[in-house]
Design a protein around this motif. Structure first.
Motif, PDB file in Angstrom:
ATOM      1  N   HIS A 116     -12.639   1.069  11.102  1.00  0.00           N
ATOM      2  CA  HIS A 116     -14.744   1.599  10.420  1.00  0.00           C
ATOM      3  C   HIS A 116     -15.149   1.034   9.527  1.00  0.00           C
ATOM      4  CE1 HIS A 116     -14.508   5.535  12.772  1.00  0.00           C
ATOM      5  NE2 HIS A 116     -12.714   6.322  11.982  1.00  0.00           N
ATOM      6  N   ARG A 140     -16.742  -2.412  11.442  1.00  0.00           N
ATOM      7  CA  ARG A 140     -17.857  -1.121  12.210  1.00  0.00           C
ATOM      8  C   ARG A 140     -19.134  -1.300  11.794  1.00  0.00           C
ATOM      9  NH1 ARG A 140     -16.770   3.560  16.331  1.00  0.00           N
ATOM     10  NH2 ARG A 140     -16.182   4.425  13.523  1.00  0.00           N
ATOM     11  N   TYR A 200     -22.739  -3.423  11.873  1.00  0.00           N
ATOM     12  CA  TYR A 200     -23.875  -2.849  12.057  1.00  0.00           C
ATOM     13  C   TYR A 200     -24.620  -2.977  10.549  1.00  0.00           C
ATOM     14  CZ  TYR A 200     -23.145   1.160  15.683  1.00  0.00           C
ATOM     15  OH  TYR A 200     -22.419   1.797  16.699  1.00  0.00           O
ATOM     16  N   LEU A 218     -19.598  -4.637  18.140  1.00  0.00           N
ATOM     17  CA  LEU A 218     -19.778  -3.238  18.526  1.00  0.00           C
ATOM     18  C   LEU A 218     -19.120  -2.477  19.699  1.00  0.00           C
ATOM     19  CD1 LEU A 218     -23.152  -3.428  16.517  1.00  0.00           C
ATOM     20  CD2 LEU A 218     -21.504  -2.620  15.664  1.00  0.00           C
ATOM     21  N   ASN A 236     -16.360  -0.328  18.449  1.00  0.00           N
ATOM     22  CA  ASN A 236     -16.152   0.187  18.951  1.00  0.00           C
ATOM     23  C   ASN A 236     -14.640   1.501  20.097  1.00  0.00           C
ATOM     24  OD1 ASN A 236     -18.666   1.799  17.618  1.00  0.00           O
ATOM     25  ND2 ASN A 236     -19.741   1.414  19.156  1.00  0.00           N
ATOM     26  N   THR A 285     -11.750   4.264  19.236  1.00  0.00           N
ATOM     27  CA  THR A 285     -11.476   5.262  19.441  1.00  0.00           C
ATOM     28  C   THR A 285      -9.971   4.987  20.005  1.00  0.00           C
ATOM     29  OG1 THR A 285     -13.462   5.314  20.652  1.00  0.00           O
ATOM     30  CG2 THR A 285     -11.728   6.470  22.030  1.00  0.00           C
TER      31      THR A 285
END
Length: 145
Positions: A36, A39, A43, A75, A79, A83
């Protein structure tokens, strides 16, 4: 004299399994948190590079476009990894809950066993005290007559 809990070995095994499952859950949570964070950093980096004002020629614009495409790909990978890590956390959480449930039942049995042994020890001690008191009373009665 108290006996040892007959299922002590199994209880210890269950507690070790629970500890292992807790460790795996903690590790899965760390991996998910790191993903996280990565990521969020990606971003952030992509957001700060959104300006095309630095592009003075076609080569620079192509480089910016390639960097953005690479960032989008990264990204997407993050992601997907996020998951997967979420699924791993859920599986580890389920395993920990299962291991904990197996330990709790044995811990309750051990608690009842310890209580029963303590009650038996007290009964045995009281019996001895009653016998000693009775013997002393009989001795005093014989000495009085």
């Amino acid at each position: 004299m108290s006996r040892a809990f007959p299922l002590a070995g199994l209880l210890r095994l269950r507690q070790l399994q629970q500890d292992r499952a807790a460790g795996e859950l903690a590790a899965a949570n760390v991996r998910m948190r790191e993903t996280h964070e990565a990521r969020a950093e990606a971003y952030n980096a992509l957001e700060t590079s959104q300006t095309l004002s630095d592009a003075v020629d076609a080569a620079t614009m192509n480089a910016i476009a390639a960097a953005r495409a690479s960032s989008r790909s990264m990204l997407a990978d993050l992601n997907a990894l996020g998951t997967r890590h979420t699924a791993e956390v859920e599986a580890a959480r389920a395993e920990f809950s299962s291991a904990r449930a197996r330990s709790v039942g044995l811990e309750k049995l051990e608690g009842k066993f310890v209580e029963a042994e303590a009650a038996e020890d007290l009964r045995a001690e009281q019996t001895i005290l009653d016998e000693l008191a009775g013997s002393a009373w009989h001795r005093r009665q014989k000495e009085a007559h």
